[in-house]
Design an enzyme around this catalytic site. Structure first.
Site, mmCIF file in Angstrom:
data_model
loop_
_atom_site.group_PDB
_atom_site.id
_atom_site.type_symbol
_atom_site.label_atom_id
_atom_site.label_comp_id
_atom_site.label_asym_id
_atom_site.label_seq_id
_atom_site.Cartn_x
_atom_site.Cartn_y
_atom_site.Cartn_z
ATOM 1 N N GLU A 45 -54.985 34.467 59.016
ATOM 2 C CA GLU A 45 -52.620 34.493 59.164
ATOM 3 C C GLU A 45 -52.396 35.169 57.294
ATOM 4 O O GLU A 45 -52.629 34.147 56.977
ATOM 5 C CB GLU A 45 -52.474 33.356 59.794
ATOM 6 C CG GLU A 45 -52.853 32.953 60.948
ATOM 7 C CD GLU A 45 -52.627 33.822 62.449
ATOM 8 O OE1 GLU A 45 -51.412 34.679 62.526
ATOM 9 O OE2 GLU A 45 -52.755 33.165 63.530
ATOM 10 N N THR A 46 -51.422 35.442 58.387
ATOM 11 C CA THR A 46 -50.412 35.812 57.013
ATOM 12 C C THR A 46 -49.112 35.387 57.796
ATOM 13 O O THR A 46 -48.730 36.104 58.960
ATOM 14 C CB THR A 46 -50.639 37.761 56.738
ATOM 15 O OG1 THR A 46 -51.670 37.825 55.759
ATOM 16 C CG2 THR A 46 -49.080 37.552 55.582
#
Length: 267
Positions: A45-46
């Site tokens: 995830e970002t």
């Protein structure tokens, strides 16, 4: 140019837990750019954080995998709060997200995520999924975090699973959570793993959002409202889950985080 931080979440040690990139931005941004950035970092995830001026939330928070935007992510929310606190911002942190307003509060040396509860319910799983996972589950269902939910009789079975990820990816959902009670004598209550190849994550190291289903399930099974959890991926992670008596539709998920790198994104 924008600053970024890479944070290992749900751990107190670098190179453990689940890494997330966090960008705190001053202005609106293009969705396609955010997706390209997430693909460049190539982490599970970002998180993209942007201050808001509204009364209900202090920040907008969005999460992107390398291939898609998702509705809920625990470890990147924890990472975002960790970055804001390290930068001198005062909590609680209220994030406007696809899953409503999410609050993160510091207490007892942990950052606590206040998430909607998603207790699993009985539902037939797709043909071939159980065989693709391996082992002999004792129960299978679904949770509204968009995961199939498969329960095994013991911790050793969950740790030993080596699923056929190509077959698991045929499921048109976010992923598959597998879980079991902890072995007797362990200092935690249950274990889990999460496989999400359909969204570009073969196995997620630690999944806060999955514990919105795991917490209610094991609280009912074990008769307790505070539980210690281990996600037994290769990197591993530790979480604490609380079911608040005054808010049965919520789950509190506690953890720590470590910043391992930071720098400047030039594009």
């Amino acid at each position: 140019m924008n600053r970024f931080h890479v944070v290992d979440a749900f751990t107190d040690q670098p190179f453990h837990g689940n890494p997330a990139a966090v960008l705190v931005l001053d202005s609106p941004y293009d969705d396609a750019w955010a997706q390209r950035v997430a693909a460049e970092f190539n982490l599970s995830e970002t998180a993209f954080v942007r201050p808001l001026a509204g009364a209900d939330a202090d920040y907008e928070l969005r999460w992107f995998t390398p291939t898609t935007e998702v509705d809920l992510c625990g470890h990147a929310t924890l990472a975002a709060a960790h970055v804001l606190a390290a930068g001198g911002a005062e909590g609680p942190f209220r994030f406007a997200s696809r899953s409503g307003v999410l609050t993160v509060t510091a207490r007892d040396g942990l950052l606590w995520l206040d998430f909607p509860a998603n207790p699993p319910y009985a539902k037939d799983v797709p043909d071939g999924l159980v065989a693709a996972l391996g082992g002999e589950p004792v129960w299978a269902g679904f949770s509204d975090v968009n995961d199939y939910f498969v329960v095994y009789p013991d911790e050793a079975t969950v740790r030993a699973l080596a699923p056929d990820l190509a077959e698991v990816a045929r499921c048109t959902v976010r992923g598959v959570t597998v879980t079991a009670p902890a072995d007797p004598g362990q200092p935690y209550d249950f274990v889990s793993r999460l496989f999400a190849p359909a969204i570009g994550i073969p196995e997620d190291p630690v999944t806060g959002s999955a514990h919105t289903a795991l917490g209610p399930y094991w609280a009912q099974r074990l008769g307790r409202t505070r539980l210690d959890a281990v996600q037994c991926s290769a990197r591993g992670g530790r979480l604490v889950v609380e079911l608040p008596a005054d808010a049965p539709d919520r789950v509190l998920i506690g953890g720590t985080a470590v910043t391992v790198s930071e720098g400047t994104l030039r594009y």
